[in-house]
Structures are given as structure tokens and as C-alpha cells.
Scaffold this active site. Structure first.
Site, PDB file in Angstrom:
ATOM      1  N   ARG A   6       4.943  -1.085   2.487  1.00 40.35           N
ATOM      2  CA  ARG A   6       4.676  -2.019   1.400  1.00 40.35           C
ATOM      3  C   ARG A   6       4.536  -1.281   0.071  1.00 40.35           C
ATOM      4  O   ARG A   6       4.874  -1.815  -0.985  1.00 40.35           O
ATOM      5  CB  ARG A   6       3.419  -2.830   1.707  1.00 40.35           C
ATOM      6  CG  ARG A   6       3.648  -3.903   2.750  1.00 40.35           C
ATOM      7  CD  ARG A   6       2.352  -4.546   3.221  1.00 40.35           C
ATOM      8  NE  ARG A   6       1.524  -5.059   2.140  1.00 40.35           N
ATOM      9  CZ  ARG A   6       1.711  -6.227   1.530  1.00 40.35           C
ATOM     10  NH1 ARG A   6       2.720  -7.005   1.891  1.00 40.35           N
ATOM     11  NH2 ARG A   6       0.897  -6.623   0.574  1.00 40.35           N
TER      12      ARG A   6
ATOM     13  N   ALA B 237      -2.257  -3.429  -4.056  1.00 42.45           N
ATOM     14  CA  ALA B 237      -1.305  -3.868  -5.081  1.00 42.45           C
ATOM     15  C   ALA B 237       0.005  -4.467  -4.581  1.00 42.45           C
ATOM     16  O   ALA B 237       0.669  -5.180  -5.332  1.00 42.45           O
ATOM     17  CB  ALA B 237      -0.992  -2.699  -6.019  1.00 42.45           C
ATOM     18  N   ALA B 238       0.450  -4.161  -3.368  1.00 44.45           N
ATOM     19  CA  ALA B 238       1.762  -4.649  -2.930  1.00 44.45           C
ATOM     20  C   ALA B 238       1.753  -6.177  -2.791  1.00 44.45           C
ATOM     21  O   ALA B 238       0.714  -6.764  -2.470  1.00 44.45           O
ATOM     22  CB  ALA B 238       2.141  -4.006  -1.599  1.00 44.45           C
ATOM     23  N   PRO B 239       2.883  -6.814  -3.072  1.00 42.04           N
ATOM     24  CA  PRO B 239       4.192  -6.236  -3.409  1.00 42.04           C
ATOM     25  C   PRO B 239       4.370  -5.879  -4.883  1.00 42.04           C
ATOM     26  O   PRO B 239       5.408  -5.346  -5.253  1.00 42.04           O
ATOM     27  CB  PRO B 239       5.168  -7.349  -3.017  1.00 42.04           C
ATOM     28  CG  PRO B 239       4.400  -8.607  -3.238  1.00 42.04           C
ATOM     29  CD  PRO B 239       2.981  -8.284  -2.857  1.00 42.04           C
ATOM     30  N   GLY B 240       3.399  -6.201  -5.746  1.00 45.82           N
ATOM     31  CA  GLY B 240       3.492  -5.756  -7.128  1.00 45.82           C
ATOM     32  C   GLY B 240       3.392  -6.834  -8.183  1.00 45.82           C
ATOM     33  O   GLY B 240       3.470  -6.535  -9.371  1.00 45.82           O
ATOM     34  N   GLY B 241       3.220  -8.096  -7.774  1.00 49.92           N
ATOM     35  CA  GLY B 241       3.140  -9.158  -8.773  1.00 49.92           C
ATOM     36  C   GLY B 241       2.023  -8.941  -9.769  1.00 49.92           C
ATOM     37  O   GLY B 241       2.213  -9.042 -10.986  1.00 49.92           O
ATOM     38  N   LYS B 242       0.838  -8.643  -9.272  1.00 48.36           N
ATOM     39  CA  LYS B 242      -0.308  -8.463 -10.169  1.00 48.36           C
ATOM     40  C   LYS B 242      -0.225  -7.136 -10.920  1.00 48.36           C
ATOM     41  O   LYS B 242      -0.631  -7.053 -12.080  1.00 48.36           O
ATOM     42  CB  LYS B 242      -1.607  -8.591  -9.379  1.00 48.36           C
ATOM     43  CG  LYS B 242      -1.834 -10.013  -8.835  1.00 48.36           C
ATOM     44  CD  LYS B 242      -3.103 -10.107  -8.023  1.00 48.36           C
ATOM     45  CE  LYS B 242      -3.366 -11.549  -7.579  1.00 48.36           C
ATOM     46  NZ  LYS B 242      -2.352 -12.042  -6.625  1.00 48.36           N
TER      47      LYS B 242
ATOM     48  N   CYS C 233      -6.338 -15.224  -1.588  1.00 45.02           N
ATOM     49  CA  CYS C 233      -5.519 -16.431  -1.553  1.00 45.02           C
ATOM     50  C   CYS C 233      -5.897 -17.266  -0.330  1.00 45.02           C
ATOM     51  O   CYS C 233      -5.039 -17.827   0.337  1.00 45.02           O
ATOM     52  CB  CYS C 233      -4.032 -16.094  -1.570  1.00 45.02           C
ATOM     53  SG  CYS C 233      -3.482 -15.047  -0.207  1.00 45.02           S
TER      54      CYS C 233
END
Length: 449
Positions: free
Chosen positions: A127, A99-104, A220
Site C-alpha cells: 500500500r 496515509a495509503a492510498p494517498g487521498g488525504k 470511516c
């Protein structure tokens, strides 16, 4: 993996400036309210209904007071695509495994609108702390934040989640412009090592997903070994999973013809159901596949428990009295005391024994000598309209800049004690008022120095 007919477009796209994006955080701010306050012209992104491109050359969005308040999240535009495909809904149990850094995770939380359970996990502890900070800034109250190996986490919670996101660590070819240092780490060996690790993470995620549940896998990178290769190999070994249409129009469907050059066999799967995003689509690069696990377990298939540890702590009435005093018309949440820490727990928690939990629900504060000292997270998650006292800063108020720097500011002399601090009604934090001055409690790590 770019098709021949798209190769020229691919090359030409790198001649254009990097597109920077932001996503409105609907947990704390409606799009209408956001555009009343954020006057910089924005262009709609295709990857999320609340995702937008910043103007070329625009800088400083990360220092904007609305960013401090969590009204928006700075996010690479195509990175918003995976959650759009996963389509989390209020009331569901969702796992963001990497999950880091947390955008999703913050995007998932906004889609869940505070209802249900979100487990956000990051194996690397440093992280994971960044992940926690971003979830806190965005006002997420129904998350369990962990730092664990994916296999250990998923084996502890078998078939618990309705939806799982695996945004897998990858060779990052789509991020070379955004993070040039990653270009120096590129190698074929790294791609193959990433693919091996991705497959292991996907195997773990499969165990945590309930029958009938949905899984989204994303990277990505452009490397087919890490994308189609991982998914097609997984499906070959897991007939209980089926490939679904991503259900989106952005990007382009994957193609079977080029895979043979990389030694990848489709095994009869319709690879066009998977999706690729290239820079000429308006984002730096992403791959997404959506899978369904066979079966249809009922929603209540797994036993749910309220974590009872600390439930009868003698400090509990102190915390409850503080919450009633500071917030009006607030349905009293489940309060847990562990040591001197006060937490507000989300509903429907499973047993958390054996899990490395950094935070569960809301960090409400600490008990100090029979009194409660509140925490920043508490004031980020509770509707400021319910606060007994509030100091609201307009965007052009000079006190706002001082507050973000951690300085004491003037306030109404009638205020006494703790007060919620907001910017244009959006929760920013809190302070303590006395004699016409507001003592600053904005966390030091967030301050504008």
C-alpha cells in the site's frame, strides 16, 4: 451511531446512488483552469472548497488525461473532511501516519503548497507503493514517504511535528456501499480489535506531536467504540491533550446520550466538539475529532539538519549540470546522490537514520556512465515553464492518447533531447526528441493499454 430522530434519514439515504467525488489538485491546477478544461458539470461538496460531486452515472474520470496529469484526485466526498479540520498550512511539519492510498496526503500537500515537510507513512509495504505513486502523480515534492510501524516512526521523531493526522484503520462501516467486500469482514470482535489498534496508533501519534501542536483523528466507521470511545479514553489518560471544536459546519455534532448504551463514559468532556458525517450529509461516512497538545514550543524547537550522506559524491556535478541545462531560472535545490540515485531534498529535513524511507523529496533520476537519466517524478514537480524544451498536448490532440499508451509520437523536428510533456500546460511527464519523433518515457504502470 445514529440518533433516533435521524434514523429514518439514515435508512432513506441508502436508497440513493453512491456519490462519487473528485478534488482539484491545486498544486498543479487552479480551480479556474480546471473548469476551463473539464467540461462535465460538477456540484460543490461541503467537505472541501475544491471538492465536487460527479454526476450520477458518470464514469471514466480515472482515465481522463487530466487525471493522468494529476490535476484532480478521485476521492470519496466525506473523506476530504479530516484534512479540512486539521487545516495544514505552508511551512508546517505535518505527519500523515496512516496515509495509503494517498487521498488525504495529496490533500495536505496541496494545502501546504510545496512549503514545509510532509511525512506520509503506510505500514503495509504494498500500500505504501500505491501511496508513493499517487503523491508522484500529484506533483508533491516536499514529502518523505515511509513504510513503518507507527510506534517506531513516532519514537524516532519525538515532538517533531506541528500537526498529525491519524486516519485510523477501522471496521469501515461507512464504506460498505463503496467496498461491499468489507461487509463480510464486519463483526463485533473486529470493531473491538480495531479500537484497540486505533488507541495504540493514537498513543504513538501523541509522542510525535510538538507541544502546542494539533492532531486530527478520523475514521470511516460509525461504531462509537472506534470513535468517541477511543478519543474519550485517550483524553482520560492524557490530560496534556484537550478537545477542540472541529470548526466546520458539515456533518453533525456528536451527542453524549447514546454513548452510555455502549459503556462509554464522557468523563465530563464536551462530546459535541467532535463531528460525525452520515450518508444523508452527502458523504458515505466519517468521524473526526481535533485535539491540541498543551504547551507552546517555539517553531524551531527541534534541531534541523541537512542530510549530508552523498553530498560530496563525484557524480554531483553531473546532476547539477543536467538540471541547469534542462531547466532555466531554476533555483538549484539540494541535490543528493545515493548510489546512482539522484534526489532533490526538501528543506528542513531531520536525521532520517533508522527510518524505512521509500522516497525523500523528488526522485530526479539516475547517474549512468557520467550522464544523468531523468525520472518521471522530476518532470511532475518542476514548473514546465522553466523547461528548456516542452511538448504540450491540447486535450483533443490525437497524439495525447498515443502518448498515454506509451507510444512514440510526432513532435517539432527542431527539438532534440529531453523535453517536458504537458497537457494544456499541466505537467504529464517527459520524452526524448530526435528527428521529429518523441520517444515515450511515460511509466509503464501508468499507461492506458
Amino acid at each position: 451511531m445514529v440518533l433516533q430522530e435521524d434514523y429514518e434519514k439514515f435508512l432513506q439515504s441508502y436508497a440513493f446512488p453512491l456519490k462519487k467525488g473528485l478534488r482539484i489538485n491545486t498544486l498543479l491546477c487552479t480551480p479556474q483552469r480546471f473548469f476551463e478544461l473539464f467540461t462535465t458539470p460538477l456540484v460543490q461538496s461541503p467537505f472541501s472548497p475544491v471538492g465536487f460531486y460527479l454526476p450520477e452515472g458518470f464514469s471514466g474520470a480515472g482515465h481522463h488525461p487530466l487525471h493522468h496529469a494529476g490535476a484532480f484526485y478521485m476521492q470519496e466526498p466525506s473523506a476530504m473532511s479530516a484534512v479540512q479540520v486539521l487545516d495544514p498550512k505552508p511551512g508546517e511539519r505535518v505527519l500523515d501516519l496512516c496515509a495509503a492510498p494517498g487521498g488525504k496526503s495529496t490533500q495536505i500537500a496541496a494545502r501546504m503548497d510545496g512549503e514545509g515537510l510532509l511525512f506520509s507513512n503506510e505500514y503495509v509495504f504494498a500500500r505504501a507503493k500505491i501511496l508513493l505513486s499517487n503523491l508522484e502523480r500529484c506533483g508533491v515534492k516536499n514529502a518523505v514517504i515511509l513504510s513503518m510501524r507507527p510506534d517506531a516512526l513516532c519514537e524516532t521523531l519525538p515532538e517533531f511535528f506541528d500537526k498529525v493526522l491519524v486516519d485510523a484503520p477501522c471496521s469501515g462501516e461507512g464504506m460498505f456501499r463503496k467496498e461491499p467486500a468489507s461487509l463480510g469482514e464486519w463483526s463485533v470482535d473486529n470493531i473491538l480489535n480495531c479500537a484497540k489498534r486505533q488507541r495504540m496508533i493514537l498513543e504513538s501519534a501523541a509522542k510525535a506531536l510538538r507541544p502546542g501542536g494539533m492532531l486530527a483523528y478520523s475514521t470511516c466507521t460509525f461504531a462509537p467504540e472506534e470513535n468517541e470511545g477511543v478519543i474519550l479514553g485517550f483524553l482520560q489518560d492524557h490530560p496534556e491533550f484537550s478537545l477542540l471544536d472541529c470548526g466546520v459546519s458539515f456533518g453533525s455534532p456528536c451527542r453524549e446520550e447514546p454513548l452510555a448504551a455502549f459503556g462509554i463514559d464522557s468523563h465530563g468532556q464536551d462530546v459535541s466538539l467532535m463531528r460525525r458525517i452520515f450518508p444523508f450529509h452527502g458523504g458515505e461516512g466519517h468521524f473526526i475529532a481535533k485535539l491540541r497538545k498543551r504547551g507552546d514550543a517555539p517553531r524551531e524547537h527541534a534541531p534541523l539538519h541537512f542530510r549530508p550522506a552523498g553530498k560530496h559524491a563525484p557524480e554531483l556535478p553531473v546532476a547539477q549540470a543536467f538540471l541547469r541545462e534542462q531547466f532555466h531560472d531554476l533555483p538549484l535545490p539540494r541535490v543528493e546522490i545515493r548510489g546512482d540515485a539522484v534526489n532533490l531534498l526538501p528543506e528542513g529535513l531531520p536525521p532520517l537514520d533508522g527510518l524505512r524511507v521509500l522516497r525523500c523529496g523528488v526522485d530526479a533520476g539516475t547517474i549512468r556512465k557520467n550522464r544523468m537519466e531523468p525520472a518521471h517524478h522530476l518532470y511532475k514537480t518542476i514548473d514546465p515553464k522553466t523547461a528548456a524544451q516542452t511538448v504540450d498536448f491540447p486535450l483533443d490532440d490525437p497524439r495525447l492518447e498515443l502518448f498515454l499508451k506509451g507510444q512514440m509520437v510526432e513532435c517539432d523536428s527542431a527539438l532534440k533531447g529531453y523535453a517536458a510533456v504537458t497537457v494544456q500546460g499541466i505537467p504529464l511527464g517527459f520524452g526524448k526528441a530526435s528527428g521529429g519523433a518523441l520517444k515515450n518515457h511515460y511509466p509503464k504502470g501508468l499507461r492506458e493499454f
